[in-house]
Structure formats: C-alpha cells, structure tokens
Design an enzyme around this catalytic site. Structure first.
Site, mmCIF file in Angstrom:
data_model
loop_
_atom_site.group_PDB
_atom_site.id
_atom_site.type_symbol
_atom_site.label_atom_id
_atom_site.label_comp_id
_atom_site.label_asym_id
_atom_site.label_seq_id
_atom_site.Cartn_x
_atom_site.Cartn_y
_atom_site.Cartn_z
ATOM 1 N N ASN A 1 -5.667 12.348 -0.389
ATOM 2 C CA ASN A 1 -4.843 11.541 0.510
ATOM 3 C C ASN A 1 -5.797 10.791 1.454
ATOM 4 O OD1 ASN A 1 -2.221 10.690 1.471
ATOM 5 N ND2 ASN A 1 -2.621 11.881 3.320
ATOM 6 N N LYS A 2 -5.225 9.978 2.310
ATOM 7 C CA LYS A 2 -6.021 9.133 3.212
ATOM 8 C C LYS A 2 -7.150 9.913 3.882
ATOM 9 C CE LYS A 2 -5.780 5.613 3.779
ATOM 10 N NZ LYS A 2 -6.673 4.707 3.009
ATOM 11 N N ARG B 1 0.840 -1.199 0.000
ATOM 12 C CA ARG B 1 0.000 0.000 0.000
ATOM 13 C C ARG B 1 0.881 1.258 0.000
ATOM 14 N NH1 ARG B 1 1.656 2.043 3.915
ATOM 15 N NH2 ARG B 1 0.442 3.918 3.519
ATOM 16 N N GLY B 2 0.207 2.420 -0.159
ATOM 17 C CA GLY B 2 0.950 3.673 -0.263
ATOM 18 C C GLY B 2 1.185 3.935 -1.738
ATOM 19 N N ALA B 3 0.891 5.172 -2.167
ATOM 20 C CA ALA B 3 0.841 5.460 -3.606
ATOM 21 C C ALA B 3 2.107 5.044 -4.386
ATOM 22 C CB ALA B 3 0.500 6.926 -3.815
ATOM 23 N N ARG C 1 -6.933 -0.867 -7.422
ATOM 24 C CA ARG C 1 -7.286 0.301 -6.585
ATOM 25 C C ARG C 1 -7.361 1.528 -7.498
ATOM 26 N NH1 ARG C 1 -4.342 1.155 -1.027
ATOM 27 N NH2 ARG C 1 -6.342 2.159 -0.560
ATOM 28 N N GLN D 1 -3.218 2.622 9.608
ATOM 29 C CA GLN D 1 -1.862 2.709 9.039
ATOM 30 C C GLN D 1 -0.945 3.570 9.922
ATOM 31 O OE1 GLN D 1 -4.678 3.029 7.346
ATOM 32 N NE2 GLN D 1 -4.508 2.420 5.216
ATOM 33 N N ASP E 1 -2.069 10.770 -2.731
ATOM 34 C CA ASP E 1 -2.308 9.668 -3.683
ATOM 35 C C ASP E 1 -2.561 10.165 -5.095
ATOM 36 O OD1 ASP E 1 -2.955 8.482 -0.937
ATOM 37 O OD2 ASP E 1 -2.787 6.759 -2.282
HETATM 38 O O1 MRU Z 1 -4.909 3.181 1.642
HETATM 39 P P1 MRU Z 1 -3.416 3.414 1.691
HETATM 40 O O2 MRU Z 1 -2.791 2.932 2.930
HETATM 41 O O3 MRU Z 1 -2.742 2.929 0.429
HETATM 42 O O4 MRU Z 1 -3.317 5.008 1.686
HETATM 43 C C1 MRU Z 1 -2.035 5.578 1.700
HETATM 44 C C2 MRU Z 1 -2.033 7.043 1.867
HETATM 45 O O5 MRU Z 1 -3.063 7.690 1.892
HETATM 46 C C3 MRU Z 1 -0.688 7.693 1.918
HETATM 47 O O6 MRU Z 1 -0.742 8.836 2.713
HETATM 48 C C4 MRU Z 1 -0.286 8.089 0.504
HETATM 49 O O7 MRU Z 1 -0.335 7.001 -0.352
HETATM 50 C C5 MRU Z 1 1.030 8.714 0.465
HETATM 51 S S1 MRU Z 1 2.285 7.524 0.460
HETATM 52 C C6 MRU Z 1 3.812 8.133 0.360
#
Ligand code: MRU
Length: 347
Positions: A247-248, A46-48, A89, A196, A237
């Site tokens: 973002n999240k 996970r994470g962009a 996703r 997270q 993201d």
């Molecule tokens: O659902 P996730 O855990 O993939 O969401 C991740 C985020 O929102 C992060 O803040 C974002 O991807 C930035 S990662 C460097």
C-alpha cells in the site's frame, strides 16, 4: 461520495482530475488511450480499484477507436493498447487483473463480428465498474462490524470513493460506520509526497460530516503513544498469497507502530487487489516515481534541485502485522496462507 470518480459518457471516459482536488473539481473527457495512460501515470486517476476500472474502460475505448475491419485485426490492436496501458503503473494489480479480463473477453469471442466484440468489451468494462460499486458496499458492511461507537481511527493515503467507483475501501468502512450511527473520529495522514491524505481523504471525510483531524505522517507515533488511536484502517494495491500487503509508502511504518502500541491494524481491499500467484510480498513490484515529487510540495521546490532522492510509491506490510483483511467475500485472519485459500474457493 462527493463526486463520480470515473464513468463512460458519450463514448468517452469521464473522470475527475484528482491532481487538482480539493481546490478545483474538474471533469475530463478522455477519448484516446495515450491520454488515459498519462492520466493514470500522473495520478489524475489513482487508487488501485479506480486504476483497474480505468484500464477496463481504456481497453473498451481502444477497441472503439480501432479501425480494424475484421475481428483478428481488432484483437491485435486491442492487445497492443492493453500492453501500453499496463505500462502506466506497476504496483496495483487491479490494472493487470482488469486488462486480462478484457483481453480474455475479446479472445473468447474472436468468431464474432467487429461491432459485436466492441459492444461486448464495453459491457465487460461496465460490469467491472458495477461490480466494484457492489464490492465497496459489501466491504463497508463487513468492516463496519469491526468499528465500535466512540472509536478514533487512523487512515493513510486515500482509500475512498476517489480510489474506487463508489464508496471506497478503508474509507467505505468509516462512511458505513457513520451511516449506522457510530460516533467516530478520524485522523488522516497527509501522505507525503503527493498528499493524497491531505487533499483527498480529508475532503471526502469532511463531505460525509465525519469528525476529521489532519496530521503530518510523522505525528502518528506520538498520537499512538498517547493512546489516541483505537484502530487503523488502510487500503491496498496488491496482496500476496501469504497476506503481505503493498500500500502507499508509509503504511508499513504505521503497521509497525500499531504492533508496538497494541492498535489493531486492518487492510480493506476487494478480491481484484489479490495476487495469489505471488507467494509473498517480496515479489510485488514497487513503483519508483520521479525525484521531483519529493523535492517539491505542490509543485514548489523545497529542496536543493540536485539533491539525491529515494521515492518508492509503495511499501509492503508483512502479514504478521495485519490484524485482519476485509474483502467483499468476508474477513480473513492469520494464518493468511491458510485462510486465503478459502478466498480462492469463493472466487
Ligand atoms: O499512488 P496512489 O494514490 O494510486 O496510491 C493509492 C493507495 O496506496 C491506496 O491506499 C490504495 O490504492 C487503496 S485504494 C482503495
């Protein structure tokens, strides 16, 4: 960073299963595209930026696994698997950016033999991974210039090494600040529903020896009201051409709070997170996830099984709430519609 998030090992994708952290450090060797799709969907990866790298390595894996005898058949197989991976996703544009790069690399070399295309696709994926490492370090250096010794910083979700190939985005700034000898304190939002912040960010920050305090998401306002937050750093993201940043879920409320309390609000993201084809954040697709993620905490039901649930995984912070966007190409400020045009020139 404590561990290598994702890598190519023995013709497989090796990744750390983030759903098990911090209790268990388990590496998974993935040899099939459906397994990788599921890993992205379930947030094992996970994470962009990490999702983008997974997509690129997934395309290399797809090509490697193809039994096609000629290059056109190989590219047909590749396109099918790329389309499938793209359905895992919807919000992090890094996934689509990386998959498009992989498809392009194959198409430009259609006249080459199958083995050569397979090899160059792997090289392309490894380059995306290596570039992300470099970008993390550069963003961290730029971002650390915004941090003063003695700052207390709030962050949300996990924008650390686990979300990238190396140092992270927002957390990279904090790691670099620490490395430069700046004494900082960090508040980490737990980040419901999937935690997270509690599970991953707290783990990474403690590993780096950073003074870390975990809070529930609904405690940020009271901290800011008491003047206990100097700056906020988050990842993203997808960022639209006007600077609106997805973002999240929960990031937007932090930005509103930051404006009210006069706290600078910084977004840190590599250029692979920008979607300059989108004029505003209204066009960013927002993933809605399974209702049981909200009804449960770490798999344990905490709400009536039949209660209705609203579970968007991301929200969009309007550009006017963002003090600056830190990228590996420099720091951009409002008005973003104009400043981000400079970013296009630097690509
Ligand atoms: O659902 P996730 O855990 O993939 O969401 C991740 C985020 O929102 C992060 O803040 C974002 O991807 C930035 S990662 C460097």
């Amino acid at each position: 960073m404590p561990v290598e998030t994702i890598a190519w090992k023995n013709s497989r994708i090796r990744y750390i299963d983030q759903t098990l952290l911090p209790g268990r450090v388990k590496f998974v060797d993935c040899a099939s595209v459906p397994k990788l799709w599921r890993a992205i969907k379930r947030l094992e990866i996970r994470g962009a930026p990490a999702i983008g790298i997974a997509g690129a390595l997934g395309a290399a894996l797809a090509a490697n696994n193809s039994k096609a005898k000629d290059s056109r058949a190989l590219i047909r197989d590749l396109r099918r698997d790329i389309k499938y991976l793209a359905s895992s996703r919807p919000t992090a544009v890094n996934l689509f950016w990386a998959l498009a790069k992989m498809e392009c690399a194959a198409e430009e070399n259609v006249y080459k033999p199958v083995a050569a295309i397979k090899k160059l696709l792997l090289n392309e994926a490894l380059k995306i991974l290596a570039d992300d490492k470099r970008s993390c370090r550069t963003m961290a250096r730029y971002g650390a210039g915004l941090v003063a010794g003695g700052d207390t910083i709030l962050t949300h979700c996990n924008a650390g090494g686990l979300a990238t190939a190396d140092y992270g985005t927002a957390l990279g700034v904090l790691f670099e600040s620490k490395r430069l000898g700046k004494r900082i304190k960090v508040y980490a939002d737990e980040t419901r529903p999937l935690l997270q912040g509690a599970r991953l960010t707290a783990w990474e920050l403690l590993h780096e020896g950073i003074d870390t305090t975990l809070i529930c998401d609904n405690m940020a306002a009271s901290l800011m009201a008491k003047g206990k937050v100097d700056k906020i750093f988050v990842g993203a993201d997808r960022i639209a051409a006007n600077g609106d940043a997805a973002n999240k879920i929960g990031t937007y409320s932090l930005a509103v709070l930051a404006k009210h309390h006069g706290v600078p609000f910084y977004v840190v993201a590599p250029v692979s997170t920008f979607d300059l084809n989108l004029k505003t954040g209204r066009d960013i697709p927002i993933e809605e996830r399974d209702a049981n993620e909200v009804r449960t905490v770490m798999g344990k039901m905490v709400a009536p099984k039949n209660v209705k649930v609203y579970n968007p995984a991301f929200d969009v912070t309007p550009n006017e709430l963002i003090t600056a966007i830190v990228t590996e190409k420099g720091i951009f400020r409002a008005p973003y519609a104009r400043s981000l045009k400079r970013l296009v020139k630097r690509l």
